[in-house]
Design a protein around this motif. Structure first.
Motif, PDB file in Angstrom:
ATOM      1  N   PRO A   8       5.528   9.750   0.541  1.00 53.36           N
ATOM      2  CA  PRO A   8       4.883   8.633   1.242  1.00 53.36           C
ATOM      3  C   PRO A   8       4.198   7.712   0.242  1.00 53.36           C
ATOM      4  CG  PRO A   8       3.657  10.666   1.584  1.00 53.36           C
ATOM      5  CD  PRO A   8       4.918  11.028   0.847  1.00 53.36           C
ATOM      6  N   GLU A   9       4.208   6.446   0.586  1.00 56.18           N
ATOM      7  CA  GLU A   9       3.596   5.448  -0.298  1.00 56.18           C
ATOM      8  C   GLU A   9       2.096   5.713  -0.390  1.00 56.18           C
ATOM      9  OE1 GLU A   9       2.686   0.666  -0.183  1.00 56.18           O
ATOM     10  OE2 GLU A   9       3.980   1.555   1.312  1.00 56.18           O
ATOM     11  N   THR A  10       1.612   5.852  -1.598  1.00 54.07           N
ATOM     12  CA  THR A  10       0.187   6.076  -1.783  1.00 54.07           C
ATOM     13  C   THR A  10      -0.521   4.733  -1.693  1.00 54.07           C
ATOM     14  OG1 THR A  10      -1.540   6.941  -3.201  1.00 54.07           O
ATOM     15  CG2 THR A  10       0.365   6.025  -4.313  1.00 54.07           C
ATOM     16  N   ARG A  11      -1.555   4.692  -0.906  1.00 54.59           N
ATOM     17  CA  ARG A  11      -2.269   3.438  -0.736  1.00 54.59           C
ATOM     18  C   ARG A  11      -3.680   3.546  -1.268  1.00 54.59           C
ATOM     19  NH1 ARG A  11      -1.016   1.621   5.206  1.00 54.59           N
ATOM     20  NH2 ARG A  11      -0.436   3.752   5.547  1.00 54.59           N
ATOM     21  N   LYS A  12      -3.867   4.364  -2.302  1.00 56.63           N
ATOM     22  CA  LYS A  12      -5.148   4.433  -2.992  1.00 56.63           C
ATOM     23  C   LYS A  12      -5.025   3.557  -4.224  1.00 56.63           C
ATOM     24  CE  LYS A  12      -7.477   8.622  -1.756  1.00 56.63           C
ATOM     25  NZ  LYS A  12      -8.228   9.753  -2.249  1.00 56.63           N
ATOM     26  N   ILE A  13      -5.951   2.627  -4.340  1.00 56.16           N
ATOM     27  CA  ILE A  13      -5.947   1.734  -5.498  1.00 56.16           C
ATOM     28  C   ILE A  13      -7.370   1.589  -6.006  1.00 56.16           C
ATOM     29  CG2 ILE A  13      -3.939   0.431  -4.685  1.00 56.16           C
ATOM     30  CD1 ILE A  13      -5.905  -1.837  -3.946  1.00 56.16           C
ATOM     31  N   HIS A  14      -7.474   1.123  -7.218  1.00 55.10           N
ATOM     32  CA  HIS A  14      -8.777   0.786  -7.770  1.00 55.10           C
ATOM     33  C   HIS A  14      -9.080  -0.625  -7.289  1.00 55.10           C
ATOM     34  CE1 HIS A  14     -12.153   0.748 -10.500  1.00 55.10           C
ATOM     35  NE2 HIS A  14     -11.725  -0.392 -11.005  1.00 55.10           N
ATOM     36  N   LEU A  15     -10.079  -0.763  -6.399  1.00 53.16           N
ATOM     37  CA  LEU A  15     -10.381  -2.071  -5.828  1.00 53.16           C
ATOM     38  C   LEU A  15     -11.099  -2.950  -6.846  1.00 53.16           C
ATOM     39  CD1 LEU A  15     -11.515  -1.309  -2.160  1.00 53.16           C
ATOM     40  CD2 LEU A  15      -9.313  -2.134  -2.960  1.00 53.16           C
ATOM     41  N   THR A  16     -10.382  -3.948  -7.305  1.00 58.11           N
ATOM     42  CA  THR A  16     -10.941  -4.993  -8.154  1.00 58.11           C
ATOM     43  C   THR A  16     -10.484  -6.317  -7.564  1.00 58.11           C
ATOM     44  OG1 THR A  16      -9.023  -5.078  -9.606  1.00 58.11           O
ATOM     45  CG2 THR A  16     -10.801  -3.570 -10.256  1.00 58.11           C
ATOM     46  N   LYS A  17     -11.109  -7.392  -7.976  1.00 59.21           N
ATOM     47  CA  LYS A  17     -10.729  -8.705  -7.452  1.00 59.21           C
ATOM     48  C   LYS A  17      -9.256  -8.991  -7.726  1.00 59.21           C
ATOM     49  CE  LYS A  17     -11.946 -13.565  -7.555  1.00 59.21           C
ATOM     50  NZ  LYS A  17     -12.814 -14.589  -8.091  1.00 59.21           N
ATOM     51  N   THR A  18      -8.792  -8.675  -8.929  1.00 61.19           N
ATOM     52  CA  THR A  18      -7.405  -8.919  -9.304  1.00 61.19           C
ATOM     53  C   THR A  18      -6.450  -8.104  -8.427  1.00 61.19           C
ATOM     54  OG1 THR A  18      -8.149  -9.242 -11.575  1.00 61.19           O
ATOM     55  CG2 THR A  18      -5.787  -8.933 -11.236  1.00 61.19           C
ATOM     56  N   ASN A  19      -6.767  -6.819  -8.225  1.00 67.05           N
ATOM     57  CA  ASN A  19      -5.906  -5.967  -7.407  1.00 67.05           C
ATOM     58  C   ASN A  19      -5.897  -6.401  -5.943  1.00 67.05           C
ATOM     59  OD1 ASN A  19      -5.247  -4.481  -9.639  1.00 67.05           O
ATOM     60  ND2 ASN A  19      -6.598  -2.766  -9.146  1.00 67.05           N
ATOM     61  N   ILE A  20      -7.039  -6.835  -5.440  1.00 67.20           N
ATOM     62  CA  ILE A  20      -7.125  -7.268  -4.040  1.00 67.20           C
ATOM     63  C   ILE A  20      -6.303  -8.535  -3.827  1.00 67.20           C
ATOM     64  CG2 ILE A  20      -8.679  -8.140  -2.261  1.00 67.20           C
ATOM     65  CD1 ILE A  20     -10.800  -6.201  -3.404  1.00 67.20           C
ATOM     66  N   VAL A  21      -6.414  -9.483  -4.747  1.00 67.46           N
ATOM     67  CA  VAL A  21      -5.649 -10.726  -4.635  1.00 67.46           C
ATOM     68  C   VAL A  21      -4.149 -10.435  -4.653  1.00 67.46           C
ATOM     69  CG1 VAL A  21      -5.093 -12.892  -5.836  1.00 67.46           C
ATOM     70  CG2 VAL A  21      -7.475 -12.187  -5.559  1.00 67.46           C
ATOM     71  N   ALA A  22      -3.743  -9.427  -5.417  1.00 67.48           N
ATOM     72  CA  ALA A  22      -2.316  -9.110  -5.572  1.00 67.48           C
ATOM     73  C   ALA A  22      -1.746  -8.262  -4.431  1.00 67.48           C
ATOM     74  CB  ALA A  22      -2.105  -8.382  -6.901  1.00 67.48           C
ATOM     75  N   LEU A  23      -2.573  -7.815  -3.479  1.00 63.85           N
ATOM     76  CA  LEU A  23      -2.065  -6.973  -2.393  1.00 63.85           C
ATOM     77  C   LEU A  23      -1.039  -7.732  -1.549  1.00 63.85           C
ATOM     78  CD1 LEU A  23      -5.320  -5.204  -1.165  1.00 63.85           C
ATOM     79  CD2 LEU A  23      -3.429  -4.189  -2.445  1.00 63.85           C
ATOM     80  N   PRO A  24       0.066  -7.069  -1.210  1.00 60.62           N
ATOM     81  CA  PRO A  24       1.087  -7.738  -0.404  1.00 60.62           C
ATOM     82  C   PRO A  24       0.643  -7.894   1.055  1.00 60.62           C
ATOM     83  CG  PRO A  24       1.702  -5.465  -0.763  1.00 60.62           C
ATOM     84  CD  PRO A  24       0.454  -5.710  -1.573  1.00 60.62           C
ATOM     85  N   VAL A  25       1.119  -8.950   1.687  1.00 60.19           N
ATOM     86  CA  VAL A  25       0.814  -9.213   3.085  1.00 60.19           C
ATOM     87  C   VAL A  25       1.902  -8.556   3.942  1.00 60.19           C
ATOM     88  CG1 VAL A  25       0.551 -11.024   4.824  1.00 60.19           C
ATOM     89  CG2 VAL A  25      -0.323 -11.383   2.506  1.00 60.19           C
ATOM     90  N   PRO A  26       1.527  -7.696   4.898  1.00 58.27           N
ATOM     91  CA  PRO A  26       2.533  -7.037   5.729  1.00 58.27           C
ATOM     92  C   PRO A  26       3.199  -8.017   6.700  1.00 58.27           C
ATOM     93  CG  PRO A  26       0.355  -6.479   6.516  1.00 58.27           C
ATOM     94  CD  PRO A  26       0.168  -7.293   5.262  1.00 58.27           C
ATOM     95  N   ASP A  27       4.383  -7.656   7.167  1.00 63.00           N
ATOM     96  CA  ASP A  27       5.098  -8.511   8.112  1.00 63.00           C
ATOM     97  C   ASP A  27       4.388  -8.586   9.460  1.00 63.00           C
ATOM     98  OD1 ASP A  27       7.060  -9.018   6.230  1.00 63.00           O
ATOM     99  OD2 ASP A  27       8.273  -7.295   6.859  1.00 63.00           O
ATOM    100  N   SER A  28       3.805  -7.462   9.886  1.00 58.83           N
ATOM    101  CA  SER A  28       3.080  -7.452  11.146  1.00 58.83           C
ATOM    102  C   SER A  28       1.958  -6.411  11.068  1.00 58.83           C
ATOM    103  CB  SER A  28       4.012  -7.117  12.313  1.00 58.83           C
ATOM    104  OG  SER A  28       4.513  -5.812  12.162  1.00 58.83           O
ATOM    105  N   GLY A  29       0.932  -6.604  11.866  1.00 60.61           N
ATOM    106  CA  GLY A  29      -0.169  -5.643  11.922  1.00 60.61           C
ATOM    107  C   GLY A  29      -1.054  -5.669  10.689  1.00 60.61           C
ATOM    108  N   TYR A  30      -1.694  -4.531  10.453  1.00 58.23           N
ATOM    109  CA  TYR A  30      -2.590  -4.364   9.313  1.00 58.23           C
ATOM    110  C   TYR A  30      -2.090  -3.234   8.435  1.00 58.23           C
ATOM    111  CZ  TYR A  30      -6.714  -7.285   9.981  1.00 58.23           C
ATOM    112  OH  TYR A  30      -7.589  -8.335  10.036  1.00 58.23           O
ATOM    113  N   LYS A  31      -2.364  -3.341   7.165  1.00 56.48           N
ATOM    114  CA  LYS A  31      -2.078  -2.269   6.220  1.00 56.48           C
ATOM    115  C   LYS A  31      -3.382  -2.012   5.467  1.00 56.48           C
ATOM    116  CE  LYS A  31       1.603  -0.803   3.226  1.00 56.48           C
ATOM    117  NZ  LYS A  31       2.837  -1.197   2.566  1.00 56.48           N
TER     118      LYS A  31
END
Length: 153
Positions: A8-31
């Motif tokens: 399964p895709e791991t969705r743990k990341i180090h939250l930084t401004k750069t990483n947050i800006v780079a997060l992909p936008v899902p097609d529908s709903g929330y991720k």
């Protein structure tokens, strides 16, 4: 040979401004993406592109989720401080979640208006029927069972 299971895709990341800006936008709903450094802190990315910091943790054995603020108006440091405040409240026995539930269960607009109408408007205003009519027209489809048909001229 059995087919390999995909991890399964791991969705743990180090939250930084750069990483947050780079997060992909899902097609529908929330991720949701969870902070590696601070358990319980997450960021939800909606299909509209909106990114919201979220507190997500079990409190009294029940999963609780609370929106902290919207990125970029709220920085990652502000979100972490806000999360620390909530954790502190939970540790002292206060629960911001109970306060929120109490607020939601409080009087509705319709109940508040009818209390005002019965105790003030009906007794003191000659235009009380107009108040009721306006409330029905703009705010409610049914004003607590009050039938305005015989009152209209």
């Amino acid at each position: 040979m059995p087919a390999e299971k995909s991890q399964p895709e791991t969705r743990k990341i180090h939250l930084t401004k750069t990483n947050i800006v780079a997060l992909p936008v899902p097609d529908s709903g929330y991720k949701y993406y969870y902070d590696e450094d601070r358990p319980g802190l997450a960021i939800g990315v909606g299909s509209s592109g909106r990114k919201t910091f979220i507190f997500y943790r079990k409190v009294n054995r029940k999963p609780e989720r609370k929106s902290l603020g919207v990125f970029p108006e709220m920085t990652i440091d502000q979100a972490r401080r806000k999360m620390d405040e909530i954790i502190g409240q939970v540790a002292t026995g206060e629960s911001p979640f109970d306060k929120m539930r109490t607020y939601r269960e409080s009087a509705t607009l319709k109940e508040a208006f009818m209390a005002y109408y019965e105790s003030h408007s009906k007794l003191r205003n000659r235009s009380h029927l107009e108040d009721l009519s306006k409330f029905e027209r703009f705010c409610a489809s049914d004003v607590a069972g009050v039938n305005l048909a015989p009152l209209k001229m």
